[in-house]
Structures are given as C-alpha cells and as structure tokens.
Design a protein around this motif. Structure first.
Motif, PDB file in Angstrom:
ATOM      1  N   ASN A 130     -36.056  -1.924 -47.080  1.00  0.00           N
ATOM      2  CA  ASN A 130     -35.046  -2.770 -47.702  1.00  0.00           C
ATOM      3  C   ASN A 130     -34.592  -3.882 -46.765  1.00  0.00           C
ATOM      4  N   SER A 131     -34.394  -5.071 -47.322  1.00  0.00           N
ATOM      5  CA  SER A 131     -34.060  -6.244 -46.519  1.00  0.00           C
ATOM      6  C   SER A 131     -32.648  -6.213 -45.966  1.00  0.00           C
ATOM      7  N   GLU A 132     -31.774  -5.381 -46.519  1.00  0.00           N
ATOM      8  CA  GLU A 132     -30.395  -5.324 -46.030  1.00  0.00           C
ATOM      9  C   GLU A 132     -30.114  -4.081 -45.195  1.00  0.00           C
ATOM     10  N   THR A 133     -30.510  -2.929 -45.699  1.00  0.00           N
ATOM     11  CA  THR A 133     -30.190  -1.677 -45.001  1.00  0.00           C
ATOM     12  C   THR A 133     -31.323  -1.200 -44.102  1.00  0.00           C
ATOM     13  N   GLY A 134     -32.542  -1.663 -44.345  1.00  0.00           N
ATOM     14  CA  GLY A 134     -33.681  -1.193 -43.585  1.00  0.00           C
ATOM     15  C   GLY A 134     -34.257   0.113 -44.086  1.00  0.00           C
ATOM     16  N   THR A 135     -33.673   0.694 -45.130  1.00  0.00           N
ATOM     17  CA  THR A 135     -34.157   1.977 -45.650  1.00  0.00           C
ATOM     18  C   THR A 135     -35.621   1.873 -46.065  1.00  0.00           C
ATOM     19  N   LEU A 136     -36.425   2.829 -45.585  1.00  0.00           N
ATOM     20  CA  LEU A 136     -37.843   2.881 -45.925  1.00  0.00           C
ATOM     21  C   LEU A 136     -38.063   3.762 -47.142  1.00  0.00           C
ATOM     22  N   GLN A 137     -39.017   3.379 -47.954  1.00  0.00           N
ATOM     23  CA  GLN A 137     -39.352   4.152 -49.148  1.00  0.00           C
ATOM     24  C   GLN A 137     -40.618   4.978 -48.902  1.00  0.00           C
ATOM     25  N   LEU A 259     -15.416   1.698 -31.398  1.00  0.00           N
ATOM     26  CA  LEU A 259     -14.576   1.738 -32.601  1.00  0.00           C
ATOM     27  C   LEU A 259     -14.623   3.149 -33.194  1.00  0.00           C
ATOM     28  N   PRO A 260     -14.072   4.126 -32.499  1.00  0.00           N
ATOM     29  CA  PRO A 260     -14.205   5.519 -32.951  1.00  0.00           C
ATOM     30  C   PRO A 260     -13.629   5.737 -34.352  1.00  0.00           C
ATOM     31  N   GLY A 261     -14.440   6.342 -35.205  1.00  0.00           N
ATOM     32  CA  GLY A 261     -13.998   6.673 -36.553  1.00  0.00           C
ATOM     33  C   GLY A 261     -14.003   5.528 -37.540  1.00  0.00           C
ATOM     34  N   ARG A 262     -14.433   4.335 -37.125  1.00  0.00           N
ATOM     35  CA  ARG A 262     -14.345   3.164 -38.010  1.00  0.00           C
ATOM     36  C   ARG A 262     -15.704   2.636 -38.451  1.00  0.00           C
ATOM     37  N   VAL A 263     -16.794   3.140 -37.902  1.00  0.00           N
ATOM     38  CA  VAL A 263     -18.129   2.606 -38.176  1.00  0.00           C
ATOM     39  C   VAL A 263     -18.855   3.513 -39.167  1.00  0.00           C
ATOM     40  N   ARG A 264     -19.287   2.935 -40.291  1.00  0.00           N
ATOM     41  CA  ARG A 264     -19.988   3.693 -41.338  1.00  0.00           C
ATOM     42  C   ARG A 264     -21.409   3.144 -41.486  1.00  0.00           C
ATOM     43  N   LEU A 265     -22.384   3.987 -41.272  1.00  0.00           N
ATOM     44  CA  LEU A 265     -23.774   3.574 -41.427  1.00  0.00           C
ATOM     45  C   LEU A 265     -24.125   3.448 -42.896  1.00  0.00           C
ATOM     46  N   ASN A 266     -24.761   2.341 -43.254  1.00  0.00           N
ATOM     47  CA  ASN A 266     -25.247   2.117 -44.617  1.00  0.00           C
ATOM     48  C   ASN A 266     -26.770   2.183 -44.596  1.00  0.00           C
ATOM     49  N   GLY A 267     -27.331   3.103 -45.348  1.00  0.00           N
ATOM     50  CA  GLY A 267     -28.773   3.274 -45.360  1.00  0.00           C
ATOM     51  C   GLY A 267     -29.160   4.635 -44.826  1.00  0.00           C
ATOM     52  N   HIS A 268     -30.446   4.877 -44.761  1.00  0.00           N
ATOM     53  CA  HIS A 268     -30.939   6.185 -44.340  1.00  0.00           C
ATOM     54  C   HIS A 268     -30.787   6.347 -42.820  1.00  0.00           C
TER      55      HIS A 268
END
Length: 367
Positions: A130-137, A259-268
């Motif tokens: 994916n072009s935004e998250t990098g998630t591989l299919q 940034l403890p507790g503030r970073v959320r990973l988007n994608g796999h």
C-alpha cells in the motif's frame, strides 16, 4: 544524458541515428525484466505508474471477449490510478467490486473467493504494497485464486519494485506495474510487465511502438534511466531491504520513546514495505505537525491527496476513526537515509507534537 544530446535519434527510424537509442531501449528492457524475473519481451514502457495501471486495467478488461465476464475486483485501499481506472469501466458495462480490508489493511482470501464465485470476473487488481501504510498483501495466494477462477490478476508494485525481491513467476501475476521515480529514475517513466499470452487492448493508439501496446515515440533518455535504476536496485537487493527495515523500525522506536503512549502504528506490524512508516500521533493533526517541522519531508497520505483535509480513504477503509486518520503521518526512508537523520527527524517531530500538547487551547482535540 547521452540520449538527450549525442544519441538523439528516433529508435523506430531506419537510419544510423536510430541504432544507439534502439540499443538503449533493448538494454533497459532487459534490466527491468531482470529485476522482476521476467523476459525482456514482457516489458512495456509507459509514461509512469498511473499509465501502466490504466493500460493493465482498461486494457485487460476491454480485451475480454466473454460478454458475461464483466466484473472487476479491487480493494477499497488502492491507489487512485487503480480505483479511477476501474470506475471508468462502468460506462462499458463492467461492475466494480471493492473488497474490504482488515484493521491492518490486508485483504481476506475468503472475501476474494466469495466475490469470484458470485460473478464471472475479468480482472482482479490488488497492490503489492500500500502506498500510504506500506501494508503488503498475500499476492501469490490472491493471484492463484483469481487465475483459478479464469480472471487475470494485476498488481500495482510501484511501491515494492526495487525495494523488495519480486519474481513474477513465483507470485503468479499476469500484469505488474512499475513506477520509475519510486526507484530513483526520473518522474514520468514507468513500465508494465505483461505475461506472455495475456490479452490486452492498447490505451494509446498510433504507430505500434512497444509491441503495439503503447504507441508514441519512446522517451529514450528516461527509459535508459529506468533501466539503470532497475539494475542498481537489483544489485542492492536484498541487503537494501534489510537496511531500510532497520531504519524504519528505528524511527518507530525513537518516536515511541520520545512520545510515550501517543504513537499509533497504522498498517500491518510486520507485513509491510521496508521503507514506509505510517503513524498517528495523539494530540495533533498530521498537517499541523508537518507545518511545524518544515525540515522533515513527509506527507499525510498519498501524494495524490496532499492538501486535502479529508481523512485518508485508505485509513478509514481500515476502520480507523476520522480523528486518527487526520493525525496520520507517512514517513518514508530511502537509499541515502541514515540513522542520524532518522533520530533527528524523530526528535523534531516529537518536539512539535509536545509543543502542540502543551497548548491549552489546542485545536487538534484528543485522540
């Protein structure tokens, strides 16, 4: 550069000035083919990744001779070049089936199996990464399902080609898109892998260049550059992918520590492109954060959507709420990125995010 000055001839001409440009095209075709594990005759040069996607999707669909096979299947998270090409076929009587994705942005094999069983399908188009998250299919598994059902399978590998080892025979795709600028060739050149025997209608008609699939005098200089870029990328793989993945993980670790507790990973968390990190940071929108750190070259989503304040369609399709989608940052690493640059970028981003959180009247809201 020599093909902009000394070797300026038209490669389709019969005179002596055509010889060197024609040899450059042949060499580049072989270089791109070698990167993908393809035959040189299976490479068609285009004006970029979007054109390659259009040729693959419209070309494959319009070449179908079975009146009942009028379905196109793709993902809701695809690049606009894929989605708009699919939608353009509705005027020709095709239906477009958008498969859902899970919270990591991955397609479910069962969903594709069901969609293929419901209606005869001409083509399935699902991006490699994916072009935004990098998630591989799981491209090999998805392609096998499509081809078993009599459908062609296209993958937009613009984000993956040159960054991950790809062998078209192993993954079993019929069509695969390459975008030159994603592997350090100039902007405005790309290629489409077309498996031998794959029926395809041209989108650009004319003099019969590129085996009749893409008319127009070839951009020899840019194609030569794409070939050289493909050769360099092939030489560096798989070590380059390992190095990029290490820098990507370092960037995520640094941000989470600052940034403890503030970073959320988007994608796999594991099945993703080695050089792409998409995160949302609580307490500030992505656009506001980037405005506060002009030293960092990043984006809030696909470059095709930059400047648009609506939540990313990719992230909302993954089920993320609008406020988290608006907080997203897409951070990319490349061939010359260093650990020192990664740490500096993380520090600048963290400082801007901390300053936003310290403002009592912050307009970012809570996440």
């Amino acid at each position: 550069m020599p093909y902009l000055s000394t070797h300026f001839g038209n490669p389709s001409s019969g005179h002596a000035y055509a010889r060197a440009p024609r040899e450059a095209l042949d060499r580049a075709r072989g270089q791109v083919a070698a990167l993908l594990g393809a035959a040189p005759s299976e490479i068609v040069f285009t004006g970029g990744g979007s054109e390659a996607d259009t040729l693959a999707i419209r070309g494959a669909a319009l070449a179908v001779r079975e009146p009942s096979r009028r379905q196109i299947i793709t993902l809701a998270t695809e690049h606009p070049a894929v989605l708009e090409s699919c939608r353009s076929l509705r005027d020709q009587g095709f239906t477009v089936h958008l498969l859902p994705v899970d919270r990591f942005g991955r397609a479910d094999l069962a969903d594709l199996r069901t969609a293929l069983a419901e209606r005869p399908t001409a083509l399935v188009s699902i991006a490699y990464g994916n072009s935004e998250t990098g998630t591989l299919q799981p491209i090999a598994e998805l392609a096998a399902l499509a081809r078993a059902a009599g459908a062609l399978f296209h993958t937009d590998a613009a984000q993956a080609a040159g960054k991950l080892p790809i062998d078209v025979a192993t993954v079993g795709v019929d069509l695969l898109t390459v975008a030159g600028h994603k592997m350090y060739a100039p902007k405005g050149v790309g290629a489409l892998y077309v498996r031998v025997g794959t029926p395809l209608e041209p989108v650009v008609h004319g003099g019969g260049q590129e085996a009749g699939l893409r008319a127009g005098t070839e951009n020899v200089a840019f194609i030569a550059a794409l070939g050289r870029a493909a050769e360099l990328a092939r030489r560096e793989l798989p070590e380059s992918a390992t190095r990029l993945a290490g820098l990507r993980d370092l960037l995520q670790t640094e941000l989470e520590a600052l940034l403890p507790g503030r970073v959320r990973l988007n994608g796999h968390p594991t099945e993703r492109l080695p050089g792409t990190l998409n995160v949302s940071i609580d307490g500030i929108t992505g656009r506001a954060l980037l405005a506060a750190v002009p030293e960092v070259a990043a984006s809030t989503g696909s470059a095709c959507h930059e400047g648009d304040d609506t939540p990313s369609p990719v992230l909302t399709a993954m089920g993320l709420p609008a406020h988290r989608a608006r907080a997203a940052l897409r951070l990319s690493l490349g061939r010359w990125s260093t650990a020192a640059e990664v740490r500096r970028a993380a520090r600048l981003i963290a400082q801007a995010a901390a300053a936003a959180a310290a403002q009592p009247s912050s307009s970012a809201g809570t996440m």
